[in-house]
Design a protein around this motif. Structure first.
Motif, short mmCIF file in Angstrom:
data_model
loop_
_atom_site.label_atom_id
_atom_site.label_comp_id
_atom_site.label_asym_id
_atom_site.label_seq_id
_atom_site.Cartn_x
_atom_site.Cartn_y
_atom_site.Cartn_z
N ILE A 1 0.86 -1.20 0.00
CA ILE A 1 0.00 0.00 0.00
C ILE A 1 0.88 1.23 0.00
O ILE A 1 2.01 1.23 0.47
N SER A 2 0.31 2.31 -0.54
CA SER A 2 1.00 3.61 -0.58
C SER A 2 0.49 4.46 0.57
O SER A 2 -0.71 4.72 0.69
N LEU A 3 1.40 4.91 1.41
CA LEU A 3 1.01 5.78 2.53
C LEU A 3 0.53 7.13 2.03
O LEU A 3 -0.32 7.77 2.65
N ASP A 4 1.05 7.57 0.89
CA ASP A 4 0.61 8.85 0.34
C ASP A 4 -0.87 8.79 -0.04
O ASP A 4 -1.66 9.70 0.26
N THR A 5 -1.28 7.66 -0.67
CA THR A 5 -2.70 7.50 -1.05
C THR A 5 -3.58 7.38 0.19
O THR A 5 -4.68 7.94 0.26
N PHE B 1 -3.11 8.63 3.20
CA PHE B 1 -3.30 9.91 3.89
C PHE B 1 -4.09 10.90 3.04
O PHE B 1 -4.74 11.81 3.57
N ALA B 2 -4.07 10.72 1.74
CA ALA B 2 -4.91 11.57 0.89
C ALA B 2 -6.38 11.31 1.17
O ALA B 2 -7.20 12.25 1.25
N ARG B 3 -6.74 10.00 1.34
CA ARG B 3 -8.13 9.67 1.67
C ARG B 3 -8.51 10.22 3.05
O ARG B 3 -9.60 10.77 3.24
N LEU B 4 -7.61 10.08 3.99
CA LEU B 4 -7.91 10.58 5.34
C LEU B 4 -8.04 12.10 5.35
O LEU B 4 -8.86 12.66 6.09
N THR B 5 -7.25 12.77 4.53
CA THR B 5 -7.35 14.23 4.46
C THR B 5 -8.73 14.65 3.94
O THR B 5 -9.35 15.60 4.45
N LYS C 1 -7.42 2.55 9.90
CA LYS C 1 -8.02 2.76 11.22
C LYS C 1 -7.00 3.38 12.19
O LYS C 1 -7.35 4.22 13.01
N VAL C 2 -5.75 2.93 12.09
CA VAL C 2 -4.72 3.46 12.98
C VAL C 2 -4.62 4.97 12.85
O VAL C 2 -4.73 5.73 13.83
N PHE C 3 -4.42 5.45 11.62
CA PHE C 3 -4.21 6.88 11.45
C PHE C 3 -5.52 7.65 11.52
O PHE C 3 -5.53 8.85 11.79
#
Length: 862
Positions: free
Chosen positions: A676-680, A682-686, A720-722
């Motif tokens: 998985i891409s962390l950038d993708t 965090f984009a969803r979470l943003t 869920k973590v972030f």
């Protein structure tokens, strides 16, 4: 402020004490010229003479006005008897009225004194009023005889007035007025006689004026001279008092630090200086001065950081040390050698004096003032003698301190040698090593590390937290510090460990700066080392290193003997201890497994039947209600139905969280790993929190996330973590705050081409978390502080919730083989120190995080 200035006041009334330094050059000139020339020069050189003359005139205004009033009362009586009846009815009331007006002016100036600057103008007005009466008399009588009255009035004015300008105005105005009055009269002997009388009156008035003015000026000069002499005597007395006070204080002080502090404080207090600093030559490195004490400046009461100055090359102090003579700078901002410093930002003038013990320079004392030209050259010889007196005391204290240190060293080494060779108990040996070492060398943390296989084990510690001692073990794989000590068999000193590439900083310990490692040698074998740590960059002196080396050589022999003696008993004790620990751990594990098994069964049964079933019914009926036309047509009912459905969804989220925690507790959490891409992520979470962030006026920024490599993890679980970490950050950050998410790549053994972990930091500018709660907040159902009771307000400031988010977060992170922890200086809802959560995750499945990560200091910016 000037050390040469006094409280004596030149050229002023006896009641005033205002200082006028402008007349300071006047005395030398007055002694070289005549008195009359000195008076004229005093008037031209110093503007202070005018206030003094005005003050004298102020004192004479009342008597002069009263005399004029009485004179006019006498004239009125005389006119009433001798004047012709034709003009008596006009002149007598006029003169008597003038007398009354003058009497009123007298009363006014007596009970409400006028300012000194107004005294002479008001006196001119009084004289002018009196002379105007005479002119009216001349006009009415058409006879020159009243001119004789002007003689008395002018002489009175000459006695009162002390300003040539006002005197000239009175005389010129009088002559001009008289000429205009009589210019068309026929020339008679009486007119000629009175004209000559008027001219003589003017001459007499000028003589009286200049004699009076000269005498007043001379008197003020003499009074000023007396004040200067008194001030000089006071200054000499103060110098003698300072010298005696300094001598009395410093002769009884043998401690060098106390002596330096006392000298600086006494000189600063006595001369009301802005800053006093004492710099001594550095004995360890030639060519440098080290500031030993600083009193005053911008950091009064705070500990001064060490300051090193190169002799002859840096600043005014360095120049004095290099040239060996004093330096006076009246305006430091105009001197190119001056180096500004925040500690003394208000310094404007500076006097630096060399400290000499005999002919040997030992340092420099710096005196600084907030005013320009604050130091008098006449005071420099005395201050230099004061500095020499202090230098001798400092040199004596240094000699005494060195002798006392050498004596204490000999006594300590003797006592240490007897103690170490007389015991074979392991614990006693280790306590003696660190205890006696603390008397020889100053350090913040000291430890004894013994080599056991491929590790250095901490077997004794001083200055360490008790909880951290058992966790400290240093692996010798790819470790360069101990390897260098073993190869050289010599001490290793690191001035600043933060600059050492592979220094291992333990999280539980304060940040180390200066470090010294001394080998423990048994024959040719290095059996361990002494580790001495300072939390500042204060270096270990060569003397301290030699002392520690000498101590280590003696301690190693006793340590080896005690280690051999203790080996057999230690083995049996360790075996018994480990068996007991393992047995206890097994019993505790069985008990916990049984408890967890019961809790799992009970919780899943309750969640499945008692919560899930009614929750499903509630959601179904709420959806059916919201679809009814009657409900849609009624706005109030539609809102109620929507509220029921929203609450049901929130309740389902809480139940799901509880089930998630149950799975984590019972180790039945199933993860489905993939790249998985962390950038993708965090984009969803943003996007998810965009509305909440905008509503609360928060700033959510991502830093270096796009540069992180892909990791192998469960995408839903990691989200869920972030998700929970961002909810936590939003909830405890006040409106208008900032949240920053950043990433750091960790490399295997420091190799830049072999990344094995990523660290995600979630930092907020919120209210912070008390250090005592850093572990407790990861417990189930735990919440910090007073929060709202409604769990639906999860993104509002201090909004409520079930208290399961961080427990779920830790469980998921640890299930991935990672670690999570937080940093926060404390809880403060006013200062908002903020909190930083660290999440350390392996890049690939199956790896576990074993090392304590190197922390990244990320500055949050709104």
């Amino acid at each position: 402020m000037s050390m040469a200035n006094t409280d004596a006041a030149p050229i002023e009334p006896a009641s005033s004490t205002t200082t006028s330094p402008q007349l300071s050059p006047l005395l030398s000139k007055a002694e070289a010229v005549s008195k009359a020339e000195a008076v004229s020069k005093a008037e031209s050189v110093s503007p202070s003479i005018l206030p003094a003359l005005n003050a004298v005139a102020q004192l004479g205004l009342g008597p002069m006005t009263l005399g004029y009033a009485l004179f006019h009362f006498f004239l009125a009586a005389t006119y009433l008897v001798f004047l012709p009846p034709v003009i008596v009815m006009t002149v007598v009331p006029l003169v008597a009225g003038t007398a009354v007006v003058l009497l009123g002016i007298y009363a006014l100036v007596r009970y409400r004194p006028v300012p000194p600057d107004w005294a002479q103008p008001l006196g001119v007005a009084v004289v002018g009023l009196a002379i105007a009466n005479v002119f009216i008399h001349l006009y009415l009588s058409q006879e020159p005889l009243p001119t004789s009255i002007i003689t008395f009035l002018l002489v009175g004015a000459g006695v009162f007035l002390l300003s040539a300008r006002w005197m000239g105005l009175v005389l010129g105005g009088t002559l001009l007025g008289w000429v205009l009055m009589v210019h068309d009269w026929p020339v008679t002997p009486g007119l000629i006689y009175n004209g000559i009388l008027l001219i003589l009156s003017v001459g007499i008035t000028l003589v009286v004026f200049f004699v009076r003015r000269q005498s007043v000026t001379r008197y003020e000069l003499l009074r000023w001279e007396d004040g200067q002499r008194r001030a000089q005597l006071q200054r000499r007395a103060m110098q003698m008092e300072t010298s005696m006070s300094l001598g009395q204080h410093i002769t009884a002080i043998l401690d060098l630090d106390s002596l330096l502090q006392t000298v600086a404080e006494l000189i600063k207090a006595q001369y009301k200086l802005y800053y006093v600093g004492i710099y001594l030559l550095d004995q360890r490195s030639e060519g440098y001065l080290v500031r030993q004490v600083g009193v005053g400046g911008n950091l009064t009461g705070q500990k001064r950081a060490p300051m090193r100055i190169r002799v002859g090359r840096e600043g005014l102090v360095g120049w004095v040390a290099g040239n060996g003579r004093h330096l006076l700078v009246n305006d430091v901002l105009q001197d190119s050698r001056y180096i500004p410093h925040d500690l003394v930002s208000q310094t404007r003038s500076e006097l630096d004096l060399p400290l000499r013990a005999g002919r040997r320079l030992i340092g420099v004392i710096s005196l600084q003032s907030e005013q320009t030209a604050a130091f008098d050259k006449e005071d420099i010889p005395f201050l230099q003698s004061l500095a020499d007196q202090a230098a001798i005391a400092i040199d004596n204290a240094s000699l005494y301190q060195n002798e006392r240190t050498a004596r204490r060293l000999a006594e300590t080494l003797h006592k240490m040698g007897r103690a170490l060779t007389g015991t074979l108990e392991w614990n006693d040996v280790l306590e003696l090593i660190l205890g006696q070492l603390a008397e020889l060398v100053a350090y913040d943390r000291g430890s004894v590390l013994v080599r056991r296989g491929d590790q250095l084990e901490l077997v004794a510690a001083r200055g360490f937290p008790t909880a951290a001692q058992a966790e400290i073990r240093v692996s010798l794989e790819n470790e360069s510090i101990f390897r260098e000590i073993c190869e050289t068999k010599r001490p290793l000193f690191i001035p600043d460990v933060t600059q050492w590439p592979d220094w291992q900083q333990f999280e539980a310990l304060p940040l180390a700066r200066a470090w010294l490692g001394v080998p423990l040698l048994h024959g040719e074998e290095v059996i361990g080392m002494l580790s001495l740590t300072r939390e500042t960059t204060t270096p270990f002196a060569e003397e301290s290193i030699n002392l520690a080396t000498t101590f280590a050589a003696q301690a190693a022999v006793a340590l080896e003997n005690a280690r051999r003696f203790d080996k057999s008993t230690r083995f049996s004790q360790q075996l018994e201890y480990e068996v007991a620990q393992r047995t206890q751990a097994i019993h505790e594990a069985y008990a916990r497994l049984e408890q967890l098994d019961r809790a799992k069964s009970d919780f899943i049964s309750i969640a499945s039947h008692e919560l899930r079933t009614p929750l499903t019914i509630l959601r179904g009926y709420s959806q059916m209600l919201s679809q009814q036309n009657s409900i849609r047509q009624d706005e109030q009912m539609e809102k109620l139905a929507a509220g029921i459905q929203s609450g049901a969804m929130r309740l389902e989220e809480v139940v799901s969280s509880m089930l998630e925690v149950a799975k984590i507790d019972n180790r039945v959490l199933n993860l489905y790993h993939k790249q998985i891409s962390l950038d993708t992520l965090f984009a969803r979470l943003t996007d998810t929190f965009a509305n909440a962030v905008a509503e609360r006026q928060l700033t959510l920024t991502l830093s270096n996330i796009e540069n992180l490599p892909a990791i192998e993890a469960d995408p839903d679980a990691l989200e869920k973590v972030f998700y929970h970490l961002l909810v936590n950050a939003i909830k405890y950050t006040p409106d208008g705050g900032a949240i920053r998410v950043s990433g750091v790549v960790h490399f295997t053994n420091g190799q830049r081409n072999a990344a094995d972990k990523v660290e995600i930091l979630v930092r907020d500018s919120g209210i912070g978390i008390d250090p005592d709660l850093h572990e407790l907040i990861f417990s189930k159902f735990y919440q910090t502080g007073e929060v709202a009771l409604h769990s639906s307000a999860k993104t509002q400031f201090k909004g409520g919730g079930p208290g399961l988010g961080l427990a779920i977060t830790r469980g998921i992170v640890e299930a991935h083989g990672g670690k999570i922890w937080l940093e926060s200086p404390g809880h403060d809802e006013q200062a908002c120190p903020g909190t930083t959560f660290h999440v350390l995750l392996p890049l690939t499945r199956g790896e576990k995080v074993e090392m304590v990560p190197v922390k990244e200091k990320v500055k949050s910016k709104k």
